[in-house]
Design an enzyme around this catalytic site. Sequence first.
Site, PDB file in Angstrom:
ATOM      1  N   ASP A  82      48.627  42.031  53.982  1.00 26.80           N
ATOM      2  CA  ASP A  82      48.357  40.627  53.698  1.00 26.80           C
ATOM      3  C   ASP A  82      47.769  40.449  52.291  1.00 26.80           C
ATOM      4  OD1 ASP A  82      45.704  41.443  53.978  1.00 26.80           O
ATOM      5  OD2 ASP A  82      45.344  40.268  55.793  1.00 26.80           O
ATOM      6  N   HIS A  94      45.594  36.753  59.235  1.00 28.21           N
ATOM      7  CA  HIS A  94      44.958  35.915  60.252  1.00 28.21           C
ATOM      8  C   HIS A  94      45.915  34.856  60.792  1.00 28.21           C
ATOM      9  CE1 HIS A  94      41.331  37.942  58.972  1.00 28.21           C
ATOM     10  NE2 HIS A  94      41.616  37.587  57.736  1.00 28.21           N
ATOM     11  N   ASP A 146      42.886  44.392  60.731  1.00 26.75           N
ATOM     12  CA  ASP A 146      41.694  43.632  60.352  1.00 26.75           C
ATOM     13  C   ASP A 146      40.495  44.057  61.201  1.00 26.75           C
ATOM     14  OD1 ASP A 146      40.388  41.308  58.917  1.00 26.75           O
ATOM     15  OD2 ASP A 146      40.144  40.673  61.007  1.00 26.75           O
ATOM     16  N   GLU A 162      41.994  47.189  50.213  1.00 28.84           N
ATOM     17  CA  GLU A 162      43.422  46.961  50.444  1.00 28.84           C
ATOM     18  C   GLU A 162      44.235  48.136  49.898  1.00 28.84           C
ATOM     19  OE1 GLU A 162      44.645  44.623  52.272  1.00 28.84           O
ATOM     20  OE2 GLU A 162      43.306  42.902  52.175  1.00 28.84           O
ATOM     21  N   ASP A 192      45.150  46.818  56.115  1.00 28.45           N
ATOM     22  CA  ASP A 192      44.249  45.722  55.758  1.00 28.45           C
ATOM     23  C   ASP A 192      42.970  46.307  55.200  1.00 28.45           C
ATOM     24  OD1 ASP A 192      43.517  43.082  55.383  1.00 28.45           O
ATOM     25  OD2 ASP A 192      42.744  42.815  57.409  1.00 28.45           O
ATOM     26  N   GLY A 193      42.348  45.547  54.319  1.00 30.95           N
ATOM     27  CA  GLY A 193      41.065  45.917  53.749  1.00 30.95           C
ATOM     28  C   GLY A 193      40.085  44.779  53.949  1.00 30.95           C
TER      29      GLY A 193
END
Length: 161
Positions: free
Chosen positions: A74, A129, A139, A52, A8-9
């Site tokens: 994501d 999320h 995250d 990301e 995740d970024g």
Amino acid sequence: MKVKIYTDGSARSNPDGPGGYGVVLSYTAPDGTEHLRELSGGYVRTTNNRMELTAAIKGLQALTKPCEVELYSDSQYLVNAFNQKWIDSWQKKGWKRGKNEPVKNVDLWLILLEAMRPHDVTFIWVKGHAGHAQNERCDILATTAADGDNLMVDEGFCAES
């Protein structure tokens, strides 16, 4: 060896604020023991998309031998670039996209392609999320890094600015 990489970024004040990446690497040893490794880092000024890509790069670069990789993200930007073959089209067009516009983040796409080279990588999109445990952990790693004190300079972002 089969490895799962979750990435995740994050970027605060996207597209010109601090950002971070988070990675969770997971593999099961021959004896059945699950191993996890976490990576993260933060940058002074960057974008969410750059983070990301950086997460995927850092995850792949952490592997010490060729692996069969499931890379979970994501980021539709990242996943679709490979699953919908955008990257192939961009390369054929000299890193241009529709209407002859330059592809953003070419520096990171090139590094990512090199990091993928020794591995068999499958990109899998997960909804962000949405309660996916490893995605949620990434995250937290990414946002914590973005909010940290030891922020690095994203040279590629600064070059594009």
